[in-house]
Design an enzyme around this catalytic site. Structure first.
Site, PDB file in Angstrom:
ATOM      1  N   ARG A  65       0.793  -1.231   0.000  1.00 22.29           N
ATOM      2  CA  ARG A  65       0.000   0.000   0.000  1.00 22.29           C
ATOM      3  C   ARG A  65       0.825   1.280   0.000  1.00 22.29           C
ATOM      4  O   ARG A  65       0.625   2.156  -0.828  1.00 22.29           O
ATOM      5  CB  ARG A  65      -0.880   0.076   1.261  1.00 22.29           C
ATOM      6  N   THR A  66       1.733   1.366   0.974  1.00 25.68           N
ATOM      7  CA  THR A  66       2.413   2.646   1.165  1.00 25.68           C
ATOM      8  C   THR A  66       3.219   3.001  -0.083  1.00 25.68           C
ATOM      9  O   THR A  66       3.111   4.103  -0.621  1.00 25.68           O
ATOM     10  CB  THR A  66       3.297   2.586   2.423  1.00 25.68           C
ATOM     11  N   LYS A 116      26.037  -4.359  -0.466  1.00 26.13           N
ATOM     12  CA  LYS A 116      27.505  -4.246  -0.307  1.00 26.13           C
ATOM     13  C   LYS A 116      27.819  -3.387   0.909  1.00 26.13           C
ATOM     14  O   LYS A 116      28.836  -2.705   0.962  1.00 26.13           O
ATOM     15  CB  LYS A 116      28.112  -3.610  -1.558  1.00 26.13           C
ATOM     16  N   ARG A 176      11.213   3.682   3.919  1.00 24.13           N
ATOM     17  CA  ARG A 176      10.784   2.684   4.926  1.00 24.13           C
ATOM     18  C   ARG A 176      12.034   1.894   5.287  1.00 24.13           C
ATOM     19  O   ARG A 176      12.741   1.384   4.414  1.00 24.13           O
ATOM     20  CB  ARG A 176       9.717   1.762   4.346  1.00 24.13           C
ATOM     21  N   HIS A 228       4.927   5.821  11.812  1.00 18.72           N
ATOM     22  CA  HIS A 228       4.458   5.734  10.422  1.00 18.72           C
ATOM     23  C   HIS A 228       3.508   6.917  10.218  1.00 18.72           C
ATOM     24  O   HIS A 228       2.291   6.756  10.127  1.00 18.72           O
ATOM     25  CB  HIS A 228       3.759   4.387  10.227  1.00 18.72           C
TER      26      HIS A 228
HETATM   27  C1  NCD Z   1       1.828  -1.204   8.303  1.00 13.54           C
HETATM   28  C2  NCD Z   1       3.324  -1.019   8.445  1.00 13.54           C
HETATM   29  O1  NCD Z   1       4.097  -1.374   7.564  1.00 13.54           O
HETATM   30  O2  NCD Z   1       3.686  -0.467   9.467  1.00 13.54           O
HETATM   31  N1  NCD Z   1       1.368  -1.304   7.006  1.00 13.54           N
HETATM   32  C3  NCD Z   1       1.115  -0.181   6.274  1.00 13.54           C
HETATM   33  O3  NCD Z   1       1.968   0.598   5.967  1.00 13.54           O
HETATM   34  N2  NCD Z   1      -0.147   0.034   5.914  1.00 13.54           N
HETATM   35  C4  NCD Z   1       1.292  -2.219   9.214  1.00 13.54           C
HETATM   36  C5  NCD Z   1       1.802  -3.619   9.180  1.00 13.54           C
HETATM   37  O4  NCD Z   1       2.678  -3.991   8.429  1.00 13.54           O
HETATM   38  O5  NCD Z   1       1.277  -4.395   9.985  1.00 13.54           O
END
Ligand code: NCD
Length: 501
Positions: free
Chosen positions: A60-61, A89, A111, A139
């Site tokens: 999703r993100t 590396k 991320r 997040h």
């Molecule tokens: C979440 C995350 O990655 O923190 N997912 C997201 O971005 N919608 C939640 C999860 O992975 O459980």
């Protein structure tokens, strides 16, 4: 509302005021209106590029940022998983950020598995940086889309009664959401989680200090009954260090939401997604009930990221990559608690004799000197290092025993200090030059095991700040217990030198 998001980072939700959040909720609503009136595409971010650096899995993100950027006429680059990149590396986060800036990224979305990594990235980058999840920490863009969803059902955020359940310890979306909610008055949180996965105490204390009412529930049913909206989460099997995946699934069993559990309730069910289909923390059949609200969340993800990107990047000038001299300001730490600095050179002479240059490490936890030696890879280099084990401090029969060590001809770089503190956080380091002690200090290292500052090769300089009577890590923002054996004056002097937030 006079809110300016131009070139702004999104690192932590706490950096946003109530007005900022309301502004973004409003802009997201406008994006929905645009879409409903058939204006899905525009050219507002033409010639702008977003780098998507996803060190961890995402559907999703990552996709929603890509969709958002492209529908606004911009472009994306980056990676999805580190396979095939120079991260394999051992390239550091700093250098990776610089490479994407060199490749003309106008903004960077990251991320990363380590807490505080995105604050470090934001400190390193000249362009705006967006946190798409840093370890178990935060997040914030998920929190923004969650607030948009809460606003949709409650018509505003003020006074909402909302439940959070399952893995409240590791779920970063929960942490950001609750901090975001704490900006609004009259919020009540109904929490239901297995004991081992309850929300961290420091966070509950922070929320309560801001007037959030927290009610702990024994069962999911009771928490859902008390809530207009219930936010379920996935057991974060990849992040939890103390439990195995099988143990996590077992302890979360009683916290699953089944059709039977929601029978007769109109509570809206949110989930950041993904739902773990093996665990079924929300039973599949629940998707087809009126309670389901997680698909609206996913939709709000695209709309709110479109709104945020537009606010951050519209009408901005291209920030040219600086390839020349990098100021060492970024590399400065503020973690040393000085006991002696410069003056008082002769004291401690007995202990530092036989060493002209190097460090003498005192007050090492018993058994840890050899561990430090191993960690510094010095075993093969004897007699570069001398170790005293289980020693009684000279002339002090009542004091506890300790290990000590002398390491010849090294400078106490942050890497070396980290190697020492990870094994023995209360160790004292004496720096010796020309046979004289020129410095004696203890040093702070963030106590959060997953903080980026504890990842030695990343070379993130430990930095702290002072807020509400607490010393906190600049990167992951977790409080430091500061139980070093120093005098109250030494502690006070250290705190005096820290920046305030
Ligand atoms: C979440 C995350 O990655 O923190 N997912 C997201 O971005 N919608 C939640 C999860 O992975 O459980």
């Amino acid at each position: 509302m006079r809110v300016n998001f131009k070139n702004r980072d999104i690192v932590a939700i706490d950096d946003f005021s109530k007005e900022d959040l309301e502004y973004l909720i409003q802009k997201t609503k406008e994006m929905r209106q645009r879409e409903l009136s058939g204006q899905r595409y525009s050219n507002e971010l033409k010639n702008k590029k977003l780098a998507l650096l996803f060190y961890q899995d995402s559907t999703r993100t990552r996709t929603s940022f890509e969709t958002a950027m492209k529908e606004l006429g911009g472009d994306v680059c980056g990676f999805s998983g580190t396979e095939g990149t120079s991260v394999k590396k051992n390239e550091s986060l700093y250098m990776t950020i610089k490479m994407y800036e060199a490749n003309h990224a106008d903004a960077i979305a990251i991320r990363h598995p380590k807490d505080g990594s995105v604050q470090w990235a934001a400190d390193c980058a000249e362009v705006p940086v967006i946190n798409c999840g840093d370890g178990a920490n935060e997040h914030p863009t998920q929190a923004i889309l969650d607030l948009c969803t809460i606003d949709h059902f409650h018509s505003g955020i003020t006074g909402v009664n909302i439940g959070y359940g399952n893995d409240l310890k590791n779920g970063r979306t929960v942490h950001s959401d609750c901090i975001g909610l704490s900006k609004f008055p009259g919020v009540t949180l109904h929490l239901a989680a297995p004991e081992q996965l309850m929300m961290p105490d420091y966070l509950m204390a922070l929320l309560e200090s801001r007037g959030v009412k927290i009610v702990l529930h024994k069962t999911v049913r009771s928490a859902m009954q008390a809530s207009e909206i219930y936010y379920q989460t996935r057991p974060q099997v990849n992040l939890e260090k103390r439990l195995t995946a099988a143990e996590m699934y077992r302890i979360c069993e009683g916290h699953r939401i089944t059709t039977k559990q929601i029978e007769g309730l109109s509570t809206k069910l949110m989930h950041p997604m993904p739902i773990d289909s093996h665990n079924e923390e929300i039973e599949f059949a629940v998707t087809f009930t009126k309670n389901q609200a997680f698909l609206l969340q996913a939709e709000n993800g695209i709309l709110s990221r479109k709104a945020s990107l537009l606010e951050i990047l519209k009408d901005t000038e291209y920030i040219r990559f600086k390839s020349s001299y990098c100021s060492d300001e970024l590399n400065k730490s503020n973690n040393k608690v000085y006991l002696i600095r410069g003056e008082n050179k002769n004291k401690g002479r007995r202990y530092i004799d036989e060493i002209d240059n190097g460090i003498a490490v005192d007050h090492i936890e018993i058994g840890m000197a050899t561990e430090i030696e191993k960690s510094l890879n010095l075993e093969s280099k004897r007699p570069t290092v001398l170790i005293g084990k289980n020693m009684r401090p000279y002339g002090k029969v009542n004091e506890p025993k300790k290990d000590v060590m002398k390491i010849f001809n090294i400078e106490p770089t942050q890497r070396i200090i980290k190697h020492i503190l990870i094994k023995s956080p209360d160790a004292t380091i004496n720096v010796i030059r020309g046979g004289e002690r020129v410095e004696k200090f203890k040093a702070l290292l963030c106590e959060n095991d997953n903080c980026i500052t504890r990842d030695i090769p990343e070379d993130v300089p430990p930095k702290f700040y002072y807020e509400h009577d607490q010393v906190k890590c600049h990167y992951c923002r977790k409080p430091h217990s500061f139980n070093l054996s120093v005098t109250p004056e030494e502690k006070e002097n250290y705190i005096k030198g820290l920046p305030k937030k």
